[in-house]
Design a protein around this motif. Sequence first.
Motif, mmCIF file in Angstrom:
data_model
loop_
_atom_site.group_PDB
_atom_site.id
_atom_site.type_symbol
_atom_site.label_atom_id
_atom_site.label_comp_id
_atom_site.label_asym_id
_atom_site.label_seq_id
_atom_site.Cartn_x
_atom_site.Cartn_y
_atom_site.Cartn_z
ATOM 1 N N CYS A 1 38.109 38.676 37.528
ATOM 2 C CA CYS A 1 38.473 38.735 38.997
ATOM 3 C C CYS A 1 37.298 37.472 39.408
ATOM 4 O O CYS A 1 37.855 36.535 40.316
ATOM 5 N N LEU A 2 35.946 37.405 39.169
ATOM 6 C CA LEU A 2 35.298 36.461 39.544
ATOM 7 C C LEU A 2 35.416 34.997 39.018
ATOM 8 O O LEU A 2 35.341 34.114 39.787
ATOM 9 N N GLY A 3 35.876 35.044 37.990
ATOM 10 C CA GLY A 3 36.483 33.750 37.518
ATOM 11 C C GLY A 3 37.456 32.987 38.042
ATOM 12 O O GLY A 3 37.285 31.921 38.471
ATOM 13 N N CYS A 4 38.401 33.573 38.252
ATOM 14 C CA CYS A 4 39.575 33.303 38.874
ATOM 15 C C CYS A 4 39.497 33.011 40.294
ATOM 16 O O CYS A 4 40.265 32.031 40.708
ATOM 17 N N SER A 5 38.547 33.581 40.892
ATOM 18 C CA SER A 5 38.368 33.384 42.374
ATOM 19 C C SER A 5 37.476 31.986 42.580
ATOM 20 O O SER A 5 37.321 31.721 43.547
ATOM 21 N N GLY A 6 36.743 31.611 41.368
ATOM 22 C CA GLY A 6 35.891 30.472 41.456
ATOM 23 C C GLY A 6 34.546 30.992 42.046
ATOM 24 O O GLY A 6 33.844 29.842 42.004
ATOM 25 N N GLU A 7 34.006 31.820 41.980
ATOM 26 C CA GLU A 7 32.744 32.415 42.375
ATOM 27 C C GLU A 7 32.006 32.093 41.240
ATOM 28 O O GLU A 7 30.888 31.956 41.804
ATOM 29 N N VAL A 8 32.143 32.470 40.121
ATOM 30 C CA VAL A 8 31.442 31.982 39.102
ATOM 31 C C VAL A 8 32.357 31.601 37.997
ATOM 32 O O VAL A 8 33.490 31.849 37.969
ATOM 33 N N PRO A 9 31.790 30.927 37.178
ATOM 34 C CA PRO A 9 32.545 30.256 35.718
ATOM 35 C C PRO A 9 33.274 31.434 35.292
ATOM 36 O O PRO A 9 32.604 32.511 35.036
ATOM 37 N N PHE A 10 34.373 31.468 34.473
ATOM 38 C CA PHE A 10 35.078 32.456 33.697
ATOM 39 C C PHE A 10 33.849 32.522 32.616
ATOM 40 O O PHE A 10 33.202 31.535 32.113
ATOM 41 N N ASN B 1 45.821 43.522 31.168
ATOM 42 C CA ASN B 1 45.929 42.428 32.068
ATOM 43 C C ASN B 1 45.914 42.674 33.576
ATOM 44 O O ASN B 1 46.890 43.356 34.077
ATOM 45 N N ILE B 2 44.916 42.439 34.232
ATOM 46 C CA ILE B 2 44.733 42.904 35.479
ATOM 47 C C ILE B 2 45.586 42.295 36.510
ATOM 48 O O ILE B 2 45.802 42.953 37.675
ATOM 49 N N SER B 3 46.201 41.199 36.100
ATOM 50 C CA SER B 3 47.272 40.581 37.058
ATOM 51 C C SER B 3 48.214 41.359 37.276
ATOM 52 O O SER B 3 49.373 41.256 37.868
ATOM 53 N N GLN B 4 48.499 42.285 36.206
ATOM 54 C CA GLN B 4 49.812 43.349 36.287
ATOM 55 C C GLN B 4 49.610 44.091 37.472
ATOM 56 O O GLN B 4 50.582 44.644 37.914
ATOM 57 N N VAL B 5 48.495 44.239 38.222
ATOM 58 C CA VAL B 5 48.563 44.980 39.611
ATOM 59 C C VAL B 5 49.404 44.309 40.511
ATOM 60 O O VAL B 5 49.878 45.076 41.162
ATOM 61 N N TYR B 6 49.353 43.058 40.240
ATOM 62 C CA TYR B 6 50.262 42.222 41.277
ATOM 63 C C TYR B 6 51.764 42.912 41.096
ATOM 64 O O TYR B 6 52.344 42.969 42.323
ATOM 65 N N ASP B 7 52.293 43.191 40.092
ATOM 66 C CA ASP B 7 53.655 43.555 39.758
ATOM 67 C C ASP B 7 53.693 44.952 40.356
ATOM 68 O O ASP B 7 54.762 45.178 40.970
ATOM 69 N N GLY C 1 46.245 36.372 32.234
ATOM 70 C CA GLY C 1 46.666 36.774 31.173
ATOM 71 C C GLY C 1 46.233 36.161 29.925
ATOM 72 O O GLY C 1 45.791 36.755 28.738
ATOM 73 N N ASN C 2 45.977 34.737 29.914
ATOM 74 C CA ASN C 2 45.542 34.140 28.862
ATOM 75 C C ASN C 2 44.128 34.508 28.414
ATOM 76 O O ASN C 2 43.874 34.420 27.345
ATOM 77 N N MET C 3 43.452 34.588 29.596
ATOM 78 C CA MET C 3 41.826 35.009 29.327
ATOM 79 C C MET C 3 41.869 36.461 28.793
ATOM 80 O O MET C 3 40.827 36.703 27.981
ATOM 81 N N THR C 4 42.607 37.277 29.314
ATOM 82 C CA THR C 4 42.388 38.511 28.610
ATOM 83 C C THR C 4 42.781 38.891 27.239
ATOM 84 O O THR C 4 41.838 39.288 26.510
ATOM 85 N N LYS C 5 43.730 37.845 26.789
ATOM 86 C CA LYS C 5 44.147 37.867 25.453
ATOM 87 C C LYS C 5 42.720 37.398 24.702
ATOM 88 O O LYS C 5 42.718 37.898 23.581
#
Length: 376
Positions: free
Chosen positions: A193-202, A235-241, A278-282
């Motif tokens: 979450c923090l990585g994709c938000s840009g708050e910190v690097p992945f 894959n936490i992005s599935q919460v969007y779905d 999804g790619n980073m999760t993998k």
Amino acid sequence: MNRGTKLVCSLQIVAALIVMTLAERTGDYPPISFTCPPLPPLERPARNVYELRPQDIKVVMALGDSITAGFGIEGLHEDPVLDLYEYRGKSFSIGGDVGANTIASWLRNYNKDLVGMSVGSHVGELCYGDVCPPDQYQPDKDVLNAAQGGAMIPNLVKHELRYLLEQLRNNPDIDMENDWKLMTILIGANDLCLGCSGEVPFLTPDDVEKHLTELLEEIQANIPKVFVNYILLFNISQVYDVGITSEYCRNVHRVLGIECVCVFESGNKGIHVRELIGNMTKQYNERALKVINKFALKYDDFAVVAQPCGLDGTAADLTPAVVSTIDCFHPSLLMHELMTKVMWNCMLTPSSEKDYTFNFWEPLKCPTNETLMYVY
């Protein structure tokens, strides 16, 4: 996971302006309860981790983030202060509240003196990036649940494990050398979450490998007789779905934007971010498996097992009922109970037969005196 400072003042506004309909909160789910029969006493305790059965477990422990800490389980309250609480006694892996459906409470059916379960609730304990205040733990309620809201993978060794070791060594009800212990680890959502938000690097996959190697080395060196359940990251992005089907959740993310905002971006930007996550999760899971394999079948009193149940199709049959009404992101009580059942079954299934889907309809696996906690 980190919660914005505007949470308290916004919740009552959101609750007043947005009404989640009953249809959005219901779904077709099986009743979750422990229906397994009692078992006769074991003839002898497990002599090594390859003989370990659920009945052998005397101590439960957990490392993780706000999911394991139990944030959001009860959803919105009339008193918004209570929305900042963690309900650790109902956490899927280690909760010990009366009537709770958790892995720990189900294990207690076989050992009434089980030690380590977290109980009750209290205001949230938060990490802020690399900083996890050491004095915020409440050992009388947290017990051996070392999870912290906002925790990231690097926090586990330098903060959470430190607390856990202190509690293990100072608890008179624990025989450190002889009691078999179960540790459950679920971590990584905040790193993403923090990585994709840009708050910190992945956190890079190399760093994931480095930190998890250090963590497992420290556990193996300092905690005798332990079976580690490492839950691979969904894959936490599935919460969007899940949330996109709910008008309530769409408004929560639009108005508040308090949890993993980047996951809920719209348009092409959102599609790109969710593909990235999804790619980073993998990649994170691949490195976790690489580390776990380094420890495979090397010790008589230590094992770490990857639990993959839920990696594929996590969101396929889920409705907004599985997310908290506080932020439409954290798991609700229903989801914690579904996780309990799925992870219980996964733990009692050989690696070659584990289901990669979040199969909450599968019948509950009831152990016998021959059922193992499978190392491979």
